[in-house]
Design an enzyme around this catalytic site. Sequence first.
Site, PDB file in Angstrom:
ATOM      1  N   GLY A 102      23.406  38.153  43.322  1.00 29.81           N
ATOM      2  CA  GLY A 102      23.288  37.208  41.730  1.00 29.81           C
ATOM      3  C   GLY A 102      23.025  38.258  40.534  1.00 29.81           C
ATOM      4  O   GLY A 102      23.260  37.196  40.051  1.00 29.81           O
ATOM      5  N   GLU A 112      20.129  40.424  47.879  1.00 28.75           N
ATOM      6  CA  GLU A 112      21.602  40.580  48.614  1.00 28.75           C
ATOM      7  C   GLU A 112      22.550  41.028  47.562  1.00 28.75           C
ATOM      8  O   GLU A 112      23.033  39.821  47.017  1.00 28.75           O
ATOM      9  CB  GLU A 112      22.441  39.390  49.126  1.00 28.75           C
ATOM     10  CG  GLU A 112      21.458  39.611  50.568  1.00 28.75           C
ATOM     11  CD  GLU A 112      20.757  38.086  51.277  1.00 28.75           C
ATOM     12  OE1 GLU A 112      21.750  36.693  50.441  1.00 28.75           O
ATOM     13  OE2 GLU A 112      20.619  37.465  51.951  1.00 28.75           O
ATOM     14  N   PRO A 113      21.933  42.503  46.443  1.00 28.74           N
ATOM     15  CA  PRO A 113      23.171  42.267  45.143  1.00 28.74           C
ATOM     16  C   PRO A 113      23.895  42.841  45.563  1.00 28.74           C
ATOM     17  O   PRO A 113      24.858  42.949  46.539  1.00 28.74           O
ATOM     18  CB  PRO A 113      22.669  43.465  44.628  1.00 28.74           C
ATOM     19  CG  PRO A 113      21.739  44.040  45.937  1.00 28.74           C
ATOM     20  CD  PRO A 113      21.510  43.134  46.723  1.00 28.74           C
ATOM     21  N   GLY A 114      25.728  41.915  44.692  1.00 27.15           N
ATOM     22  CA  GLY A 114      26.657  42.903  44.552  1.00 27.15           C
ATOM     23  C   GLY A 114      27.459  43.122  43.594  1.00 27.15           C
ATOM     24  O   GLY A 114      27.375  44.778  43.561  1.00 27.15           O
ATOM     25  N   ARG A 115      27.762  42.116  42.739  1.00 25.58           N
ATOM     26  CA  ARG A 115      28.578  42.861  41.727  1.00 25.58           C
ATOM     27  C   ARG A 115      27.383  43.525  41.011  1.00 25.58           C
ATOM     28  O   ARG A 115      28.303  44.552  40.020  1.00 25.58           O
ATOM     29  CB  ARG A 115      28.445  40.864  41.239  1.00 25.58           C
ATOM     30  CG  ARG A 115      29.445  41.556  39.214  1.00 25.58           C
ATOM     31  CD  ARG A 115      29.057  40.153  38.693  1.00 25.58           C
ATOM     32  NE  ARG A 115      29.148  38.807  38.678  1.00 25.58           N
ATOM     33  CZ  ARG A 115      29.971  38.753  39.235  1.00 25.58           C
ATOM     34  NH1 ARG A 115      31.282  38.398  38.133  1.00 25.58           N
ATOM     35  NH2 ARG A 115      30.491  36.833  39.671  1.00 25.58           N
ATOM     36  N   TYR A 133      38.134  31.456  35.486  1.00 24.47           N
ATOM     37  CA  TYR A 133      36.938  31.137  35.349  1.00 24.47           C
ATOM     38  C   TYR A 133      36.699  31.028  33.391  1.00 24.47           C
ATOM     39  O   TYR A 133      35.985  31.487  32.848  1.00 24.47           O
ATOM     40  CB  TYR A 133      35.511  32.335  35.381  1.00 24.47           C
ATOM     41  CG  TYR A 133      35.513  32.522  37.157  1.00 24.47           C
ATOM     42  CD1 TYR A 133      35.344  31.488  38.054  1.00 24.47           C
ATOM     43  CD2 TYR A 133      35.796  33.452  37.722  1.00 24.47           C
ATOM     44  CE1 TYR A 133      34.657  31.772  39.431  1.00 24.47           C
ATOM     45  CE2 TYR A 133      34.820  33.852  38.790  1.00 24.47           C
ATOM     46  CZ  TYR A 133      35.063  33.370  39.597  1.00 24.47           C
ATOM     47  OH  TYR A 133      34.574  33.092  41.448  1.00 24.47           O
ATOM     48  N   CYS A 153      54.102  34.158  37.086  1.00 24.57           N
ATOM     49  CA  CYS A 153      55.396  33.289  36.474  1.00 24.57           C
ATOM     50  C   CYS A 153      53.940  31.952  36.279  1.00 24.57           C
ATOM     51  O   CYS A 153      54.471  30.629  37.086  1.00 24.57           O
ATOM     52  CB  CYS A 153      56.433  32.566  37.084  1.00 24.57           C
ATOM     53  SG  CYS A 153      58.023  33.967  36.343  1.00 24.57           S
ATOM     54  N   GLU A 154      53.074  31.832  35.810  1.00 21.80           N
ATOM     55  CA  GLU A 154      51.725  31.230  35.585  1.00 21.80           C
ATOM     56  C   GLU A 154      51.927  31.610  34.122  1.00 21.80           C
ATOM     57  O   GLU A 154      51.758  31.953  33.897  1.00 21.80           O
ATOM     58  CB  GLU A 154      51.041  31.174  36.109  1.00 21.80           C
ATOM     59  CG  GLU A 154      51.568  31.037  37.814  1.00 21.80           C
ATOM     60  CD  GLU A 154      51.939  29.422  38.314  1.00 21.80           C
ATOM     61  OE1 GLU A 154      50.562  28.548  37.673  1.00 21.80           O
ATOM     62  OE2 GLU A 154      52.029  29.823  39.379  1.00 21.80           O
ATOM     63  N   TYR A 172      35.325  41.593  42.168  1.00 21.10           N
ATOM     64  CA  TYR A 172      35.440  40.456  42.373  1.00 21.10           C
ATOM     65  C   TYR A 172      37.336  41.131  41.700  1.00 21.10           C
ATOM     66  O   TYR A 172      37.630  40.017  41.527  1.00 21.10           O
ATOM     67  CB  TYR A 172      34.945  39.141  41.514  1.00 21.10           C
ATOM     68  CG  TYR A 172      33.683  39.016  42.061  1.00 21.10           C
ATOM     69  CD1 TYR A 172      33.903  38.434  43.531  1.00 21.10           C
ATOM     70  CD2 TYR A 172      32.069  39.408  42.220  1.00 21.10           C
ATOM     71  CE1 TYR A 172      32.211  38.446  43.982  1.00 21.10           C
ATOM     72  CE2 TYR A 172      31.181  39.034  42.244  1.00 21.10           C
ATOM     73  CZ  TYR A 172      31.791  38.691  44.147  1.00 21.10           C
ATOM     74  OH  TYR A 172      30.230  38.366  44.142  1.00 21.10           O
TER      75      TYR A 172
END
Length: 433
Positions: free
Chosen positions: A253, A290-293, A333, A360-361, A388
């Site tokens: 995180g 457990e790093p990811g980003r 987000y 189309c949003e 991500y």
Amino acid sequence: MPQHSTPYSDELAGHPQIAYRNGQLMVEAVPVAELAQRFGTPLYVYSRAAIEQAARAYQNAAQGKRVALRYAVKANSNVAILQLLAHCDWGFDIVSGGELARVLAAGGDPGKIVFSGVGKTSAEMRSALQAGVQCFNVESQSELRRLSQVAGEVGVTAPVSLRINPDVDARTHPYISTGLKSNKFGIAQGLALRAYLDAALLPNLHIVGIDCHIGSQITQLEPYLDALDRVLELVHELEHHGIMLEHIDLGGGLGIRYAEETPPTPVALMSALLDRLERAGQGHRQVMMEPGRSVVGNAGLLLSEVITLKSSLERHFAVVDAAMNDLMRPALYEAWQAIVPVRPRDGTQALRYDVVGPVCESGDWLGRARELDLREGDLLAVLSAGAYAMAMASNYNTRPRAAEILVDGAEAHLIRERETVEHLMAGEQLLVF
């Protein structure tokens, strides 16, 4: 790579191996415009050197310490990137049977795989047991019982760690906060002792650890330390009841720089956590992280071409060929990511643009109110897209997902082909009338 001063130097800060040189954006030694010409747009582009640099920062911080590093596959699951990290001797944190298959296909060591996730199916458990994963991070008593049953059917003992929900505010976006009592994740602190005692009585399970993960894009040390203090309270209580743990899993995180964030370094984070463990008399235990980003996030960008420039009575729009299906974070987000031109102009015709996609949003936007000097056909790069982005991509509006490129020095390697509409329809069947 030296970064020459440009109006966008601040946006490039914190993005190693991405810089302007001779008036154009480069990833390592490759001009980004050449990648667009060769591979088309939209296009995900990653720097091998930047990924390895981030991975080494954790490894250097862990050198000589009882720390096991497990990359969070959900951040970016391309098999070439997993292969690269396996080659760097990393293990992996997975949350699905599909991620397990990817890690194994990339040559990852199953004995260095931690299986997390709040809703593992029996089939996923069976595959992981047969592969020989290091540990299951279990999130409910129901899951404990199911895992015990599946392990008995497979004829093995399942190593388990219980994920505790410490009710700690990670001070991040509510959608990526996972350690509050209102979140779906983990076992509430007040129910954890009972869960451990029940797990100790179940056949085919072996308790090896305790797990805690409080959220993502965390930019301060205090939430980690607060969570660790709560976990240590439980560790002492478990020891009193005769349950001895081999490791403490503190999750991942750690945030990255998207705008002006200044997250702790891996050294600062690890030093603070290990010091707190030592002072609590728990320095002998293995610590899992457990790093990811923070390993891949700032190593990548999303490349896009400006299709149309248009104005309403109130706003200016740059319509690009990347969209919310290529980068969900802004729509999901309201996340901010820097957007820079591949070939900056002099700024004399700059306007404040909303950078939007063709989906189309109304939620299909990549950035709002960005000062840019643009013409149709210009190339834009959305930074911090190594994590991500592709991992959350979809085919909404029947949009094929973009190709992925890994730059290694002066070489560019295609690590995922661009999808076609034929790929998307391959499994569909027409009715017979």
